[in-house]
Design a protein around this motif. Structure first.
Motif, PDB file in Angstrom:
ATOM      1  N   ASP A 108       0.652  -1.271   0.015  1.00 24.98           N
ATOM      2  CA  ASP A 108      -0.172  -0.050  -0.040  1.00 24.98           C
ATOM      3  C   ASP A 108       0.969   1.126   0.058  1.00 24.98           C
ATOM      4  O   ASP A 108       2.054   1.351   0.502  1.00 24.98           O
ATOM      5  CB  ASP A 108      -1.000  -0.188   1.301  1.00 24.98           C
ATOM      6  CG  ASP A 108      -2.163  -0.916   1.125  1.00 24.98           C
ATOM      7  OD1 ASP A 108      -2.382  -1.006   0.012  1.00 24.98           O
ATOM      8  OD2 ASP A 108      -2.802  -1.293   1.879  1.00 24.98           O
ATOM      9  N   TYR A 109       0.195   2.283  -0.512  1.00 25.09           N
ATOM     10  CA  TYR A 109       1.067   3.559  -0.692  1.00 25.09           C
ATOM     11  C   TYR A 109       0.089   4.565  -0.001  1.00 25.09           C
ATOM     12  O   TYR A 109      -1.238   4.638   0.306  1.00 25.09           O
ATOM     13  CB  TYR A 109       0.995   4.015  -1.967  1.00 25.09           C
ATOM     14  CG  TYR A 109       2.058   3.387  -2.796  1.00 25.09           C
ATOM     15  CD1 TYR A 109       3.188   3.663  -3.147  1.00 25.09           C
ATOM     16  CD2 TYR A 109       1.576   2.338  -3.563  1.00 25.09           C
ATOM     17  CE1 TYR A 109       4.208   2.867  -3.933  1.00 25.09           C
ATOM     18  CE2 TYR A 109       2.523   1.062  -4.408  1.00 25.09           C
ATOM     19  CZ  TYR A 109       3.595   1.700  -4.392  1.00 25.09           C
ATOM     20  OH  TYR A 109       4.691   0.892  -5.296  1.00 25.09           O
ATOM     21  N   ASN A 110       0.973   5.691   0.606  1.00 23.94           N
ATOM     22  CA  ASN A 110       0.421   6.695   1.147  1.00 23.94           C
ATOM     23  C   ASN A 110       0.256   7.816   0.104  1.00 23.94           C
ATOM     24  O   ASN A 110       0.839   7.859  -0.947  1.00 23.94           O
ATOM     25  CB  ASN A 110       1.446   7.728   1.990  1.00 23.94           C
ATOM     26  CG  ASN A 110       1.921   6.847   3.067  1.00 23.94           C
ATOM     27  OD1 ASN A 110       1.111   6.925   4.302  1.00 23.94           O
ATOM     28  ND2 ASN A 110       2.996   6.388   3.209  1.00 23.94           N
ATOM     29  N   THR A 111      -0.939   8.166  -0.191  1.00 30.12           N
ATOM     30  CA  THR A 111      -1.551   9.097  -1.349  1.00 30.12           C
ATOM     31  C   THR A 111      -1.897  10.324  -0.982  1.00 30.12           C
ATOM     32  O   THR A 111      -2.752  10.709   0.115  1.00 30.12           O
ATOM     33  CB  THR A 111      -2.469   8.388  -2.232  1.00 30.12           C
ATOM     34  OG1 THR A 111      -3.553   8.198  -1.616  1.00 30.12           O
ATOM     35  CG2 THR A 111      -1.978   7.144  -2.759  1.00 30.12           C
ATOM     36  N   LYS A 151       6.696   5.994   6.383  1.00 29.01           N
ATOM     37  CA  LYS A 151       6.030   5.949   7.783  1.00 29.01           C
ATOM     38  C   LYS A 151       5.313   7.026   7.859  1.00 29.01           C
ATOM     39  O   LYS A 151       5.306   8.047   7.110  1.00 29.01           O
ATOM     40  CB  LYS A 151       7.166   5.978   8.717  1.00 29.01           C
ATOM     41  CG  LYS A 151       8.203   4.647   8.637  1.00 29.01           C
ATOM     42  CD  LYS A 151       7.220   3.384   8.953  1.00 29.01           C
ATOM     43  CE  LYS A 151       8.218   2.166   8.910  1.00 29.01           C
ATOM     44  NZ  LYS A 151       7.671   1.261   8.719  1.00 29.01           N
ATOM     45  N   PRO A 152       4.051   6.926   8.525  1.00 23.77           N
ATOM     46  CA  PRO A 152       2.958   7.960   8.731  1.00 23.77           C
ATOM     47  C   PRO A 152       3.503   9.260   9.155  1.00 23.77           C
ATOM     48  O   PRO A 152       3.010  10.255   8.755  1.00 23.77           O
ATOM     49  CB  PRO A 152       2.387   7.284   9.851  1.00 23.77           C
ATOM     50  CG  PRO A 152       2.166   5.607   9.786  1.00 23.77           C
ATOM     51  CD  PRO A 152       3.985   5.602   9.343  1.00 23.77           C
ATOM     52  N   ASP A 153       4.566   9.420  10.186  1.00 26.53           N
ATOM     53  CA  ASP A 153       5.076  10.653  10.586  1.00 26.53           C
ATOM     54  C   ASP A 153       5.720  11.426   9.339  1.00 26.53           C
ATOM     55  O   ASP A 153       5.598  12.725   9.448  1.00 26.53           O
ATOM     56  CB  ASP A 153       6.085  10.566  11.795  1.00 26.53           C
ATOM     57  CG  ASP A 153       7.272   9.471  11.522  1.00 26.53           C
ATOM     58  OD1 ASP A 153       7.017   8.464  10.690  1.00 26.53           O
ATOM     59  OD2 ASP A 153       8.386   9.917  12.097  1.00 26.53           O
ATOM     60  N   TYR A 193       4.861  15.508   4.417  1.00 28.51           N
ATOM     61  CA  TYR A 193       4.279  16.020   3.138  1.00 28.51           C
ATOM     62  C   TYR A 193       3.108  16.541   2.835  1.00 28.51           C
ATOM     63  O   TYR A 193       2.848  17.412   2.179  1.00 28.51           O
ATOM     64  CB  TYR A 193       4.342  14.448   2.111  1.00 28.51           C
ATOM     65  CG  TYR A 193       5.686  13.837   1.876  1.00 28.51           C
ATOM     66  CD1 TYR A 193       6.890  14.536   1.199  1.00 28.51           C
ATOM     67  CD2 TYR A 193       6.040  12.577   2.165  1.00 28.51           C
ATOM     68  CE1 TYR A 193       7.843  14.017   1.068  1.00 28.51           C
ATOM     69  CE2 TYR A 193       7.137  12.002   1.838  1.00 28.51           C
ATOM     70  CZ  TYR A 193       7.969  12.669   1.256  1.00 28.51           C
ATOM     71  OH  TYR A 193       9.280  12.130   1.155  1.00 28.51           O
ATOM     72  N   LEU A 194       2.133  15.945   3.804  1.00 26.93           N
ATOM     73  CA  LEU A 194       0.670  16.638   3.816  1.00 26.93           C
ATOM     74  C   LEU A 194       0.658  18.091   4.177  1.00 26.93           C
ATOM     75  O   LEU A 194       0.329  18.836   3.435  1.00 26.93           O
ATOM     76  CB  LEU A 194      -0.144  15.955   4.872  1.00 26.93           C
ATOM     77  CG  LEU A 194      -0.787  14.454   4.418  1.00 26.93           C
ATOM     78  CD1 LEU A 194      -1.245  13.918   5.711  1.00 26.93           C
ATOM     79  CD2 LEU A 194      -1.714  14.572   3.363  1.00 26.93           C
ATOM     80  N   GLY A 250      -0.086  20.869   1.589  1.00 26.46           N
ATOM     81  CA  GLY A 250      -1.209  21.966   2.143  1.00 26.46           C
ATOM     82  C   GLY A 250      -0.672  23.271   2.029  1.00 26.46           C
ATOM     83  O   GLY A 250      -1.610  24.219   1.301  1.00 26.46           O
ATOM     84  N   LYS A 251       0.375  23.542   2.606  1.00 18.33           N
ATOM     85  CA  LYS A 251       0.795  24.954   2.813  1.00 18.33           C
ATOM     86  C   LYS A 251       1.118  25.596   1.108  1.00 18.33           C
ATOM     87  O   LYS A 251       0.888  26.548   1.051  1.00 18.33           O
ATOM     88  CB  LYS A 251       2.193  25.027   3.487  1.00 18.33           C
ATOM     89  CG  LYS A 251       2.865  26.378   3.538  1.00 18.33           C
ATOM     90  CD  LYS A 251       4.225  26.431   4.475  1.00 18.33           C
ATOM     91  CE  LYS A 251       4.675  27.417   4.445  1.00 18.33           C
ATOM     92  NZ  LYS A 251       6.037  27.575   5.278  1.00 18.33           N
ATOM     93  N   LYS A 252       1.566  24.620   0.344  1.00 22.98           N
ATOM     94  CA  LYS A 252       2.042  25.068  -1.258  1.00 22.98           C
ATOM     95  C   LYS A 252       0.751  25.495  -1.866  1.00 22.98           C
ATOM     96  O   LYS A 252       0.593  26.508  -2.434  1.00 22.98           O
ATOM     97  CB  LYS A 252       2.411  24.171  -1.924  1.00 22.98           C
ATOM     98  CG  LYS A 252       2.837  24.329  -3.399  1.00 22.98           C
ATOM     99  CD  LYS A 252       3.715  23.211  -4.095  1.00 22.98           C
ATOM    100  CE  LYS A 252       3.523  23.579  -5.339  1.00 22.98           C
ATOM    101  NZ  LYS A 252       4.327  24.702  -5.882  1.00 22.98           N
ATOM    102  N   TYR A 253      -0.420  24.833  -1.449  1.00 20.89           N
ATOM    103  CA  TYR A 253      -1.970  25.193  -2.103  1.00 20.89           C
ATOM    104  C   TYR A 253      -2.848  25.877  -1.124  1.00 20.89           C
ATOM    105  O   TYR A 253      -3.700  25.414  -1.014  1.00 20.89           O
ATOM    106  CB  TYR A 253      -2.475  23.801  -2.617  1.00 20.89           C
ATOM    107  CG  TYR A 253      -1.777  23.290  -3.671  1.00 20.89           C
ATOM    108  CD1 TYR A 253      -2.253  23.690  -4.979  1.00 20.89           C
ATOM    109  CD2 TYR A 253      -0.642  22.268  -3.590  1.00 20.89           C
ATOM    110  CE1 TYR A 253      -1.496  23.129  -6.136  1.00 20.89           C
ATOM    111  CE2 TYR A 253      -0.051  21.891  -4.839  1.00 20.89           C
ATOM    112  CZ  TYR A 253      -0.424  22.131  -6.091  1.00 20.89           C
ATOM    113  OH  TYR A 253       0.368  21.778  -6.874  1.00 20.89           O
TER     114      TYR A 253
END
Length: 181
Positions: free
Chosen positions: A10-13, A33-35, A40-41, A45-48
């Protein structure tokens, strides 16, 4: 965002969708890993414009939601749940309304088929209305070949209950994330 453990297949998306048209602006698919995924999130988010993040809160998703809170991310999807409760302090039983704010999106066996069916219906309606000239060319535009390829191998499996998922040996992380958006 659709978090994963960072191991296995599975991938983080992440899917970035334009609020007004549904146009896909960006996509990310990574095993980490989740952290690390939270970083990345936040960066995306900041970029957009500090766009709303809709993290799936199942499994490791709870840790992702908590890390977003810890990082003071300002725009996390919140679901307001109304709870009818019985007020036992009164001599007569009455119902009072209480609300609970739940950050993130909980995917369940019940709502996943509905979420996928809504995405599927949106695509069908889009094709019809675009052909009729109702929508501009950027409406619901998917700019990712990876997402389109996942959509091709994504279907309703016959398991006794509605079970939309990718065919054996393929992934559906991008499709799920897109439908959550």
């Amino acid at each position: 965002g659709d978090p994963a453990t960072g191991d296995g297949k599975d991938y983080n998306t992440i899917q970035v969708l334009k609020w007004t048209t549904g146009e896909q602006c960006a996509e990310m698919r990574v095993q980490c890993k989740p952290d690390v995924f939270v970083n990345y999130l936040v960066a995306v988010g900041k970029k957009y414009n500090w766009g709303q993040i809709v993290p799936e809160r199942n499994g490791v998703g709870l840790a992702v939601v908590q890390k977003l809170i810890d990082k003071n991310y300002p725009n996390i999807y919140a679901f307001i749940k109304d709870d009818a409760t019985i007020d036992e302090e009164c001599s007569t039983t009455r119902l009072s309304q209480e609300t609970t704010t739940i950050l993130g999106f909980t995917t369940t066996k019940s709502n996943r088929p509905i979420m996928i069916a809504m995405g599927e219906e949106l695509m069908r309606e889009h094709d019809r209305l675009r052909t009729e000239g109702v929508y501009p060319s950027s409406f619901l535009l998917i700019n990712s070949l990876r997402l389109l390829n996942e959509m091709i191998v994504f279907n309703w499996q016959d398991t006794g209950t509605p079970n939309p998922r990718a065919n054996e040996g393929y992934n559906d992380d991008l499709v799920t994330c897109w439908c959550m958006g």
